[in-house]
Scaffold this active site. Structure first.
Site, PDB file in Angstrom:
ATOM      1  N   GLY A   1       0.784  -1.224   0.000  1.00  0.00           N
ATOM      2  CA  GLY A   1       0.000   0.000   0.000  1.00  0.00           C
ATOM      3  C   GLY A   1       0.817   1.276   0.000  1.00  0.00           C
ATOM      4  N   LEU A   2       2.082   1.167   0.357  1.00  0.00           N
ATOM      5  CA  LEU A   2       2.904   2.393   0.419  1.00  0.00           C
ATOM      6  C   LEU A   2       3.868   2.451  -0.751  1.00  0.00           C
ATOM      7  CD1 LEU A   2       3.573   2.382   4.247  1.00  0.00           C
ATOM      8  CD2 LEU A   2       1.964   3.807   2.986  1.00  0.00           C
ATOM      9  N   SER A   3       3.651   1.554  -1.685  1.00  0.00           N
ATOM     10  CA  SER A   3       4.482   1.459  -2.863  1.00  0.00           C
ATOM     11  C   SER A   3       5.934   1.143  -2.564  1.00  0.00           C
ATOM     12  CB  SER A   3       4.397   2.710  -3.716  1.00  0.00           C
ATOM     13  OG  SER A   3       4.900   2.340  -4.963  1.00  0.00           O
ATOM     14  N   SER A   4       6.108   0.048  -1.864  1.00  0.00           N
ATOM     15  CA  SER A   4       7.467  -0.425  -1.619  1.00  0.00           C
ATOM     16  C   SER A   4       8.099  -0.906  -2.921  1.00  0.00           C
ATOM     17  CB  SER A   4       7.464  -1.537  -0.574  1.00  0.00           C
ATOM     18  OG  SER A   4       6.535  -2.513  -0.927  1.00  0.00           O
ATOM     19  N   SER A   5       7.277  -1.320  -3.896  1.00  0.00           N
ATOM     20  CA  SER A   5       7.878  -1.814  -5.150  1.00  0.00           C
ATOM     21  C   SER A   5       8.565  -0.669  -5.893  1.00  0.00           C
ATOM     22  CB  SER A   5       6.826  -2.487  -6.032  1.00  0.00           C
ATOM     23  OG  SER A   5       5.702  -1.661  -6.164  1.00  0.00           O
ATOM     24  N   ALA A   6       7.898   0.492  -5.972  1.00  0.00           N
ATOM     25  CA  ALA A   6       8.557   1.630  -6.619  1.00  0.00           C
ATOM     26  C   ALA A   6       9.740   2.087  -5.766  1.00  0.00           C
ATOM     27  CB  ALA A   6       7.568   2.779  -6.804  1.00  0.00           C
ATOM     28  N   ALA A   7       9.602   2.038  -4.441  1.00  0.00           N
ATOM     29  CA  ALA A   7      10.689   2.502  -3.571  1.00  0.00           C
ATOM     30  C   ALA A   7      11.916   1.606  -3.684  1.00  0.00           C
ATOM     31  CB  ALA A   7      10.212   2.580  -2.119  1.00  0.00           C
TER      32      ALA A   7
ATOM     33  N   ASP B   1       3.300   6.443  -8.133  1.00  0.00           N
ATOM     34  CA  ASP B   1       4.195   6.050  -7.038  1.00  0.00           C
ATOM     35  C   ASP B   1       5.578   6.665  -7.205  1.00  0.00           C
ATOM     36  OD1 ASP B   1       2.031   4.489  -6.469  1.00  0.00           O
ATOM     37  OD2 ASP B   1       2.905   2.643  -7.259  1.00  0.00           O
TER      38      ASP B   1
HETATM   39  C1  GLA Z   1      -0.622   1.313  -7.374  1.00  0.00           C
HETATM   40  C2  GLA Z   1      -0.025   1.663  -8.732  1.00  0.00           C
HETATM   41  C3  GLA Z   1      -0.192   3.166  -9.027  1.00  0.00           C
HETATM   42  C4  GLA Z   1      -1.641   3.586  -8.865  1.00  0.00           C
HETATM   43  C5  GLA Z   1      -2.195   3.094  -7.533  1.00  0.00           C
HETATM   44  C6  GLA Z   1      -3.670   3.318  -7.391  1.00  0.00           C
HETATM   45  O1  GLA Z   1       0.086   1.938  -6.351  1.00  0.00           O
HETATM   46  O2  GLA Z   1       1.323   1.312  -8.767  1.00  0.00           O
HETATM   47  O3  GLA Z   1       0.284   3.454 -10.316  1.00  0.00           O
HETATM   48  O4  GLA Z   1      -2.415   3.143  -9.941  1.00  0.00           O
HETATM   49  O5  GLA Z   1      -1.964   1.705  -7.325  1.00  0.00           O
HETATM   50  O6  GLA Z   1      -3.928   4.667  -7.334  1.00  0.00           O
END
Ligand code: GLA
Length: 391
Positions: free
Chosen positions: A120-126, A168
């Site tokens: 939920g906190l976007s650890s994949s992008a991080a 993210d």
């Molecule tokens: C994930 C995706 C984002 C976005 C969100 C929902 O985090 O990686 O690009 O679509 O979900 O807002």
């Protein structure tokens, strides 16, 4: 010394040469908008992913994570063309992306540490961005922010197979402490809106459901396709020219056209579009509320965004929906929603610091009454906004 540095020392019997870091992000308003070229708001937070690393002259990349069991290894010039199905895929994909654009000669050995549970906190992008920063550093590369964002999104879209947008990565790079990122994903124009002097102090509270699930599930991609299908159909109904399906998005179709033809859409597609158009309006209203320091109005819009994600985008596990409901009935919470796509992980809330303890007690008690088995897994974290990754 961080745990990743200690582990590095234990494995290699020397200190790591450097430490890379990328913060996690929250998106209070603007969920499920970016893949259809909408607008988003976001902040980076003061927790994220660290990688303790040292260069390897022979080009080998050797990684382990404090959160996952298996170690991973590949060579900068020999990355598997297809994903392997484990946590290191993001980083294999990142090596491929960077290697397509720049000559890579050095690899690295590294230990990865996430400071919060995953989801939920976007650890994949991080993790991808912190790895990019390490791999760029050892190879003497300095790609600019837009290029890094593009590469990191390509890793998710093309290597891992998630149809995500650029929310993210943009939040994790462009955010500034105490400010709100307001980004238009259509043309990447953005503003970091300062916190108005009259705005009350706030915490960013993170409530982890205790359930960690992966985003790479088909449901995320299916929702994106449903929204795209709505756009395609609306174009056809209204006689607009349309091109390739994969390049179609709701941003190309005005709200007026949507209102005129929405009743001809299949109900599921209509709901996805309803979320997208109303979220677009909420983001614009939210940015204005932030600008005038109106945290109450901003919070209300975040709650509404959460409600629309449940009812129109139809996401949210039973745990996340319960958390959301509890949050809406808890004093001291301005607003919040599930953080991220809503298939796993956590809810975020903007809260009054004076209520920190009572919020923690109330949400914990109410949640564990519904999900007693998650005792020990459910957790609450108080965070603050932070600067994005320094490149
Ligand atoms: C994930 C995706 C984002 C976005 C969100 C929902 O985090 O990686 O690009 O679509 O979900 O807002």
């Amino acid at each position: 010394m961080r745990n990743c540095e200690k582990r590095f020392h234990k494995i290699y019997h020397r200190d790591a040469a450097a430490l890379a870091f990328c913060p996690y992000r929250i998106c209070p308003i603007g969920a499920h908008s970016d893949h259809n070229m909408g607008k988003v708001t976001g902040q980076a937070i003061d927790k994220g992913i660290h990688i303790a690393y040292s260069p390897k002259e022979n080009g080998v990349i050797e990684l382990c994570s404090l959160q996952f069991d298996k170690r991973a290894q590949w060579h900068v010039a020999q990355v598997p063309e297809r994903r392997q199905g484990d946590w290191a895929d993001y980083l294999r994909g990142a090596t491929l992306e960077l290697g397509r654009r720049y000559p890579l000669t050095r690899g690295l050995s590294g230990v990865i540490e996430g400071s919060l549970p995953i989801g939920g906190l976007s650890s994949s992008a991080a993790v991808t961005l912190s790895f990019f920063s390490a791999l760029c550093a050892v190879n003497g590369l300095k790609p600019a922010a837009p290029e890094l964002i593009k590469m990191a999104v390509a890793v998710e879209n093309n290597y891992v197979g998630v149809s995500s947008g650029k929310l993210d990565q943009s939040c994790e790079i462009y955010s500034r402490k105490n400010q709100l990122l307001y980004l238009d994903t259509l043309d990447d124009s953005y503003e970091v809106i300062p916190t108005h002097p009259s705005m009350p102090a706030y915490d960013i509270m993170i409530f982890f459901s205790g359930v960690e699930r992966t985003l790479a599930g088909s449901a995320f991609n299916m929702r994106v396709d449903e929204a795209r299908s709505a756009a395609y159909a609306l174009k056809a109904f209204s006689g607009m020219p349309y091109g390739k399906f994969a390049e179609t998005n709701l941003r190309e179709v005005s709200r007026e056209v949507y209102e005129q033809y929405k009743n001809r859409l299949p109900e599921t597609w209509r709901r996805r579009a309803e979320h997208w158009y109303t979220e677009y309006a909420r983001v614009e209203a939210g940015a204005e509320a932030w600008r005038r320091g109106d945290l109450v109005a901003f919070g209300r819009l975040s709650f509404e965004s959460g409600r629309s994600s449940i009812e129109n985008w139809e996401t949210g596990s039973p745990e996340l929906k319960t958390l959301y409901d509890i949050m809406t009935h808890t004093d001291g919470i301005y607003g919040g929603r599930f953080s991220g796509a809503g298939f796993k992980g956590c809810c975020m809330a903007l809260t009054d610091p004076a209520f920190r303890e009572s919020i923690t007690e109330k949400v914990t008690a109410a949640y564990l009454r519904e999900f007693p088995d998650l005792k020990g897994k459910f957790s609450v974290h108080v965070c603050q906004s932070a600067d994005g990754v320094s490149l």
